[in-house]
Scaffold this motif. Sequence first.
Motif, PDB file in Angstrom:
ATOM      1  N   ARG A 124       8.709  27.714 -70.861  1.00  0.00           N
ATOM      2  CA  ARG A 124       9.332  26.649 -70.076  1.00  0.00           C
ATOM      3  C   ARG A 124       9.395  27.099 -68.628  1.00  0.00           C
ATOM      4  O   ARG A 124       9.679  28.259 -68.338  1.00  0.00           O
ATOM      5  N   LEU A 125       9.127  26.184 -67.699  1.00  0.00           N
ATOM      6  CA  LEU A 125       9.182  26.504 -66.284  1.00  0.00           C
ATOM      7  C   LEU A 125      10.436  25.974 -65.614  1.00  0.00           C
ATOM      8  O   LEU A 125      10.833  26.451 -64.560  1.00  0.00           O
ATOM      9  N   ARG A 126      11.080  24.976 -66.232  1.00  0.00           N
ATOM     10  CA  ARG A 126      12.261  24.372 -65.617  1.00  0.00           C
ATOM     11  C   ARG A 126      13.416  24.353 -66.603  1.00  0.00           C
ATOM     12  O   ARG A 126      13.207  24.425 -67.815  1.00  0.00           O
ATOM     13  N   PRO A 127      14.655  24.262 -66.092  1.00  0.00           N
ATOM     14  CA  PRO A 127      15.810  24.186 -67.001  1.00  0.00           C
ATOM     15  C   PRO A 127      15.687  22.985 -67.937  1.00  0.00           C
ATOM     16  O   PRO A 127      15.085  21.972 -67.603  1.00  0.00           O
ATOM     17  N   PHE A 128      16.275  23.110 -69.119  1.00  0.00           N
ATOM     18  CA  PHE A 128      16.173  22.060 -70.129  1.00  0.00           C
ATOM     19  C   PHE A 128      17.396  22.138 -71.017  1.00  0.00           C
ATOM     20  O   PHE A 128      18.266  22.993 -70.852  1.00  0.00           O
ATOM     21  N   ASP A 129      17.481  21.234 -71.960  1.00  0.00           N
ATOM     22  CA  ASP A 129      18.600  21.168 -72.887  1.00  0.00           C
ATOM     23  C   ASP A 129      18.296  22.056 -74.093  1.00  0.00           C
ATOM     24  O   ASP A 129      17.458  21.726 -74.930  1.00  0.00           O
ATOM     25  N   LEU A 130      18.999  23.190 -74.198  1.00  0.00           N
ATOM     26  CA  LEU A 130      18.744  24.127 -75.290  1.00  0.00           C
ATOM     27  C   LEU A 130      19.003  23.502 -76.649  1.00  0.00           C
ATOM     28  O   LEU A 130      18.262  23.724 -77.604  1.00  0.00           O
ATOM     29  N   ALA A 131      20.075  22.720 -76.743  1.00  0.00           N
ATOM     30  CA  ALA A 131      20.427  22.121 -78.031  1.00  0.00           C
ATOM     31  C   ALA A 131      19.404  21.063 -78.436  1.00  0.00           C
ATOM     32  O   ALA A 131      18.969  21.011 -79.589  1.00  0.00           O
ATOM     33  N   ALA A 132      19.002  20.228 -77.475  1.00  0.00           N
ATOM     34  CA  ALA A 132      18.068  19.146 -77.796  1.00  0.00           C
ATOM     35  C   ALA A 132      16.719  19.691 -78.231  1.00  0.00           C
ATOM     36  O   ALA A 132      16.045  19.103 -79.082  1.00  0.00           O
ATOM     37  N   GLU A 133      16.296  20.828 -77.649  1.00  0.00           N
ATOM     38  CA  GLU A 133      15.002  21.399 -77.997  1.00  0.00           C
ATOM     39  C   GLU A 133      15.108  22.463 -79.082  1.00  0.00           C
ATOM     40  O   GLU A 133      14.143  23.154 -79.381  1.00  0.00           O
ATOM     41  N   ARG A 134      16.292  22.603 -79.654  1.00  0.00           N
ATOM     42  CA  ARG A 134      16.518  23.491 -80.796  1.00  0.00           C
ATOM     43  C   ARG A 134      16.097  24.923 -80.488  1.00  0.00           C
ATOM     44  O   ARG A 134      15.430  25.585 -81.274  1.00  0.00           O
ATOM     45  N   MET A 135      16.508  25.418 -79.308  1.00  0.00           N
ATOM     46  CA  MET A 135      16.237  26.793 -78.916  1.00  0.00           C
ATOM     47  C   MET A 135      17.450  27.667 -79.241  1.00  0.00           C
ATOM     48  O   MET A 135      18.592  27.230 -79.142  1.00  0.00           O
ATOM     49  N   ASP A 136      17.179  28.922 -79.608  1.00  0.00           N
ATOM     50  CA  ASP A 136      18.261  29.863 -79.906  1.00  0.00           C
ATOM     51  C   ASP A 136      18.641  30.692 -78.692  1.00  0.00           C
ATOM     52  O   ASP A 136      19.650  31.413 -78.717  1.00  0.00           O
ATOM     53  N   GLY A 137      17.840  30.620 -77.652  1.00  0.00           N
ATOM     54  CA  GLY A 137      18.115  31.362 -76.433  1.00  0.00           C
ATOM     55  C   GLY A 137      17.050  31.067 -75.405  1.00  0.00           C
ATOM     56  O   GLY A 137      16.036  30.427 -75.699  1.00  0.00           O
ATOM     57  N   ALA A 138      17.285  31.543 -74.184  1.00  0.00           N
ATOM     58  CA  ALA A 138      16.318  31.286 -73.112  1.00  0.00           C
ATOM     59  C   ALA A 138      16.470  32.345 -72.032  1.00  0.00           C
ATOM     60  O   ALA A 138      17.563  32.862 -71.791  1.00  0.00           O
ATOM     61  N   PHE A 139      15.356  32.661 -71.393  1.00  0.00           N
ATOM     62  CA  PHE A 139      15.378  33.505 -70.209  1.00  0.00           C
ATOM     63  C   PHE A 139      15.399  32.591 -68.987  1.00  0.00           C
ATOM     64  O   PHE A 139      14.662  31.606 -68.918  1.00  0.00           O
ATOM     65  N   PRO A 144      23.852  32.522 -62.214  1.00  0.00           N
ATOM     66  CA  PRO A 144      24.445  32.641 -63.557  1.00  0.00           C
ATOM     67  C   PRO A 144      25.222  31.408 -63.985  1.00  0.00           C
ATOM     68  O   PRO A 144      26.403  31.475 -64.317  1.00  0.00           O
ATOM     69  N   HIS A 145      24.557  30.272 -63.988  1.00  0.00           N
ATOM     70  CA  HIS A 145      25.217  29.027 -64.384  1.00  0.00           C
ATOM     71  C   HIS A 145      24.321  28.269 -65.357  1.00  0.00           C
ATOM     72  O   HIS A 145      23.169  27.971 -65.041  1.00  0.00           O
ATOM     73  N   TRP A 146      24.858  27.986 -66.544  1.00  0.00           N
ATOM     74  CA  TRP A 146      24.172  27.165 -67.536  1.00  0.00           C
ATOM     75  C   TRP A 146      25.251  26.518 -68.395  1.00  0.00           C
ATOM     76  O   TRP A 146      26.060  27.228 -68.989  1.00  0.00           O
ATOM     77  N   PRO A 147      25.309  25.189 -68.454  1.00  0.00           N
ATOM     78  CA  PRO A 147      26.389  24.528 -69.198  1.00  0.00           C
ATOM     79  C   PRO A 147      26.347  24.830 -70.689  1.00  0.00           C
ATOM     80  O   PRO A 147      25.275  24.926 -71.287  1.00  0.00           O
ATOM     81  N   GLU A 148      27.531  24.999 -71.261  1.00  0.00           N
ATOM     82  CA  GLU A 148      27.702  25.190 -72.699  1.00  0.00           C
ATOM     83  C   GLU A 148      26.827  26.314 -73.230  1.00  0.00           C
ATOM     84  O   GLU A 148      26.108  26.170 -74.221  1.00  0.00           O
ATOM     85  N   ALA A 149      26.892  27.452 -72.553  1.00  0.00           N
ATOM     86  CA  ALA A 149      26.082  28.601 -72.972  1.00  0.00           C
ATOM     87  C   ALA A 149      26.714  29.896 -72.477  1.00  0.00           C
ATOM     88  O   ALA A 149      27.486  29.913 -71.512  1.00  0.00           O
ATOM     89  N   LYS A 150      26.407  30.977 -73.160  1.00  0.00           N
ATOM     90  CA  LYS A 150      26.788  32.325 -72.729  1.00  0.00           C
ATOM     91  C   LYS A 150      25.680  32.865 -71.840  1.00  0.00           C
ATOM     92  O   LYS A 150      24.501  32.824 -72.206  1.00  0.00           O
ATOM     93  N   VAL A 151      26.028  33.386 -70.681  1.00  0.00           N
ATOM     94  CA  VAL A 151      25.052  33.881 -69.715  1.00  0.00           C
ATOM     95  C   VAL A 151      25.170  35.400 -69.621  1.00  0.00           C
ATOM     96  O   VAL A 151      26.218  35.924 -69.248  1.00  0.00           O
ATOM     97  N   SER A 152      24.089  36.102 -69.963  1.00  0.00           N
ATOM     98  CA  SER A 152      24.084  37.571 -69.923  1.00  0.00           C
ATOM     99  C   SER A 152      23.152  38.039 -68.808  1.00  0.00           C
ATOM    100  O   SER A 152      21.948  37.762 -68.841  1.00  0.00           O
ATOM    101  N   PRO A 153      23.668  38.738 -67.784  1.00  0.00           N
ATOM    102  CA  PRO A 153      22.809  39.207 -66.686  1.00  0.00           C
ATOM    103  C   PRO A 153      21.850  40.299 -67.148  1.00  0.00           C
ATOM    104  O   PRO A 153      22.198  41.138 -67.980  1.00  0.00           O
ATOM    105  N   LEU A 154      20.635  40.275 -66.595  1.00  0.00           N
ATOM    106  CA  LEU A 154      19.644  41.286 -66.936  1.00  0.00           C
ATOM    107  C   LEU A 154      19.360  42.188 -65.734  1.00  0.00           C
ATOM    108  O   LEU A 154      19.787  43.321 -65.687  1.00  0.00           O
ATOM    109  N   PHE A 155      18.643  41.683 -64.742  1.00  0.00           N
ATOM    110  CA  PHE A 155      18.366  42.491 -63.552  1.00  0.00           C
ATOM    111  C   PHE A 155      17.938  41.584 -62.412  1.00  0.00           C
ATOM    112  O   PHE A 155      17.584  40.417 -62.615  1.00  0.00           O
ATOM    113  N   GLY A 156      17.978  42.145 -61.209  1.00  0.00           N
ATOM    114  CA  GLY A 156      17.538  41.414 -60.034  1.00  0.00           C
ATOM    115  C   GLY A 156      16.036  41.501 -59.866  1.00  0.00           C
ATOM    116  O   GLY A 156      15.310  41.996 -60.736  1.00  0.00           O
ATOM    117  N   GLU A 157      15.582  41.039 -58.726  1.00  0.00           N
ATOM    118  CA  GLU A 157      14.140  40.949 -58.488  1.00  0.00           C
ATOM    119  C   GLU A 157      13.785  41.581 -57.160  1.00  0.00           C
ATOM    120  O   GLU A 157      14.298  41.195 -56.113  1.00  0.00           O
TER     121      GLU A 157
END
Length: 296
Positions: A124-139, A144-157
Amino acid sequence: MSGLIAFEATARHLSFSQAAKDLSLSQGAVSKRVRQLEQALGVSLLARNNHQVHLTEIGSSYLPEVRTLLGQLESSTRTLINRAQGKSAITIAVLPSFATHWLIPRLGGFRHLYPDILVNLKSRLRPFDLAAERMDGAFHFGTPHWPEAKVSPLFGEDLVPVASPEMLRASRANSPADLIEGPLLHLSSRPGLWCEWFEMAGHSFGQPPGGASYDQFSMIIAAAVHGQGAAIVPRFMVEAELRSGALSVVFDHPLKSERSYYFITPLHACSDPHVTAFNDWVGQCAAEYTRQGDAR
């Protein structure tokens, strides 16, 4: 269902003969199944003119729904088979270049630790609805903002300018300003990267530098390897190319992005032990990558 499968294959190729090859059926059998589907629906999905096949307006609007349905059925069937074999599967949405250059080279480690958990990746290239697309997670790359989700930081760029050894020998760039004379490669979704890097390196220009544009880092990296220009890319995406010598850092003045990478877990998957295991493993990989970066 056989009619839907025949319709999708024919619409994909706009050819009954090519669809027949895909489905290991005769051309007549494919045509018959599509015709029976049209009769059951009471509409024409395909127009047949002079041995050519075209989608009708109704067929064009119906096709995406059919593909979604068939895709969901395939996914559900695969999940059922995996469960029958004692395996569990999770589906993770990924950014294509991030997955190719950082995640996939490390996935063998997760498979070694959790051989009974299958990880399915969907780009996926753009944000989407995780529940509607039946995804278990996303990068996610951004804030660090995503509605109705747990956000875990990884690293900068950290972004660095890279080029092939052949281009470096030809350009003889002695300072960052010399790069402006050579071909530069750009990411279409982030067209200002080169301007930001030049400004950070102490050089500002009245107008953005020219050069070819690509919509994924993977394509920019491939173009740079083949000597088509210098590219400014995240360092982690060119680790293999830097080790092999296919690319070299032109000037080691990294541009630090204000955004970072995160792993997103939707609320409906937070209690899934398989997703939790993947989240923890990704966090450990990210921490190790960060420590390696600090040691460089």
